[in-house]
Write a protein that holds these residues in place. Structure first.
Motif, PDB file in Angstrom:
ATOM      1  N   THR A  10     -11.212  -2.966   8.818  1.00 50.77           N
ATOM      2  CA  THR A  10     -12.271  -3.154   7.823  1.00 50.77           C
ATOM      3  C   THR A  10     -12.232  -2.019   6.804  1.00 50.77           C
ATOM      4  O   THR A  10     -11.665  -0.956   7.070  1.00 50.77           O
ATOM      5  CB  THR A  10     -13.661  -3.170   8.480  1.00 50.77           C
ATOM      6  N   VAL A  11     -12.857  -2.264   5.673  1.00 50.96           N
ATOM      7  CA  VAL A  11     -12.951  -1.237   4.632  1.00 50.96           C
ATOM      8  C   VAL A  11     -13.642   0.004   5.198  1.00 50.96           C
ATOM      9  O   VAL A  11     -13.194   1.133   4.962  1.00 50.96           O
ATOM     10  CB  VAL A  11     -13.717  -1.792   3.403  1.00 50.96           C
ATOM     11  N   GLU A  12     -14.699  -0.201   5.954  1.00 51.00           N
ATOM     12  CA  GLU A  12     -15.453   0.917   6.524  1.00 51.00           C
ATOM     13  C   GLU A  12     -14.566   1.757   7.440  1.00 51.00           C
ATOM     14  O   GLU A  12     -14.610   2.988   7.404  1.00 51.00           O
ATOM     15  CB  GLU A  12     -16.683   0.419   7.297  1.00 51.00           C
ATOM     16  N   ILE A  61     -12.036   3.775   5.280  1.00 48.02           N
ATOM     17  CA  ILE A  61     -12.660   4.923   4.616  1.00 48.02           C
ATOM     18  C   ILE A  61     -13.011   6.004   5.638  1.00 48.02           C
ATOM     19  O   ILE A  61     -12.875   7.197   5.366  1.00 48.02           O
ATOM     20  CB  ILE A  61     -13.896   4.482   3.810  1.00 48.02           C
ATOM     21  N   LYS A 106     -11.357   7.076  -1.231  1.00 50.52           N
ATOM     22  CA  LYS A 106     -12.491   6.775  -2.115  1.00 50.52           C
ATOM     23  C   LYS A 106     -12.840   7.940  -3.037  1.00 50.52           C
ATOM     24  O   LYS A 106     -13.539   7.763  -4.013  1.00 50.52           O
ATOM     25  CB  LYS A 106     -13.738   6.455  -1.283  1.00 50.52           C
ATOM     26  N   ASP A 139     -11.504   0.621  -5.207  1.00 51.10           N
ATOM     27  CA  ASP A 139     -12.843   0.207  -4.808  1.00 51.10           C
ATOM     28  C   ASP A 139     -12.730  -0.552  -3.491  1.00 51.10           C
ATOM     29  O   ASP A 139     -11.640  -0.756  -2.963  1.00 51.10           O
ATOM     30  CB  ASP A 139     -13.492  -0.635  -5.908  1.00 51.10           C
ATOM     31  N   ASP A 140     -13.863  -0.965  -2.964  1.00 52.82           N
ATOM     32  CA  ASP A 140     -13.860  -1.655  -1.673  1.00 52.82           C
ATOM     33  C   ASP A 140     -12.994  -2.909  -1.703  1.00 52.82           C
ATOM     34  O   ASP A 140     -12.334  -3.235  -0.714  1.00 52.82           O
ATOM     35  CB  ASP A 140     -15.291  -2.014  -1.258  1.00 52.82           C
ATOM     36  N   GLU A 141     -12.975  -3.603  -2.829  1.00 52.86           N
ATOM     37  CA  GLU A 141     -12.172  -4.821  -2.952  1.00 52.86           C
ATOM     38  C   GLU A 141     -10.680  -4.527  -2.831  1.00 52.86           C
ATOM     39  O   GLU A 141      -9.947  -5.249  -2.148  1.00 52.86           O
ATOM     40  CB  GLU A 141     -12.445  -5.471  -4.319  1.00 52.86           C
ATOM     41  N   ILE A 195      -9.300  -1.908  -1.387  1.00 56.22           N
ATOM     42  CA  ILE A 195      -9.024  -1.462  -0.019  1.00 56.22           C
ATOM     43  C   ILE A 195      -8.967  -2.660   0.914  1.00 56.22           C
ATOM     44  O   ILE A 195      -8.086  -2.764   1.771  1.00 56.22           O
ATOM     45  CB  ILE A 195     -10.082  -0.434   0.438  1.00 56.22           C
ATOM     46  N   GLU A 196      -9.878  -3.607   0.728  1.00 55.74           N
ATOM     47  CA  GLU A 196      -9.887  -4.808   1.567  1.00 55.74           C
ATOM     48  C   GLU A 196      -8.601  -5.617   1.377  1.00 55.74           C
ATOM     49  O   GLU A 196      -8.012  -6.095   2.344  1.00 55.74           O
ATOM     50  CB  GLU A 196     -11.107  -5.670   1.245  1.00 55.74           C
TER      51      GLU A 196
END
Length: 138
Positions: free
Chosen positions: A101-103, A106, A113, A120-122, A124-125
């Motif tokens: 997951t992104v979390e 990170i 980040k 951005d989160d997108e 990374i996903e």
């Protein structure tokens, strides 16, 4: 790195020598050591006699913790991660730990980040999804 600055991997303050160094993922080290082991087998009737204990333990370790076994998958993982302008250290941590997951990503590599990149989160996903596809089809 000046003596006053404290090293902090979360912010990629890890020293110029380390930032410029070529890092390898466990799966890449595994391929290299496997190749060396095969060479030893061809050169000797008993390759275990020519293999140091450190070599043997290192090979066992990287084989156990390598997330990717297929040489093509290993190459694909490095190519995918290289698209995102990651430092070698970041690339190898993500390639070795394979966050889902992104979390998680990170948490494992906070600097992805914080370096002012467009990750951005997108993004990374997408990167993590691409990695999971490589693993899925290996």
């Amino acid at each position: 790195m000046s003596g006053e600055e404290e090293e902090n991997a979360a912010e990629l303050k890890i020293g110029d020598e380390f930032l410029k160094a070529k890092c390898l993922m466990n799966c890449e080290v595994s391929l290299i050591l496997e190749h060396k082991y095969e060479q030893l087998q061809q050169m000797s009737e008993d390759p275990m006699n020519q293999m140091s204990q450190v070599f043997e333990k290192s090979l066992q370790y990287v084989k156990r913790f390598s997330r990717y076994k297929n040489p093509d998958s290993v190459r694909q993982v490095r190519e995918i991660l290289s698209r995102y302008q990651l430092a070698e250290f970041e690339l190898c941590v993500l390639g070795n730990l394979c966050p889902e997951t992104v979390e998680e990503g990170i948490a494992m590599v906070p600097s992805i980040k914080k370096r002012g990149r467009a990750l951005d989160d997108e993004a990374i996903e997408k990167m993590l999804n691409d990695l999971s596809l490589v693993k899925k089809f290996e």
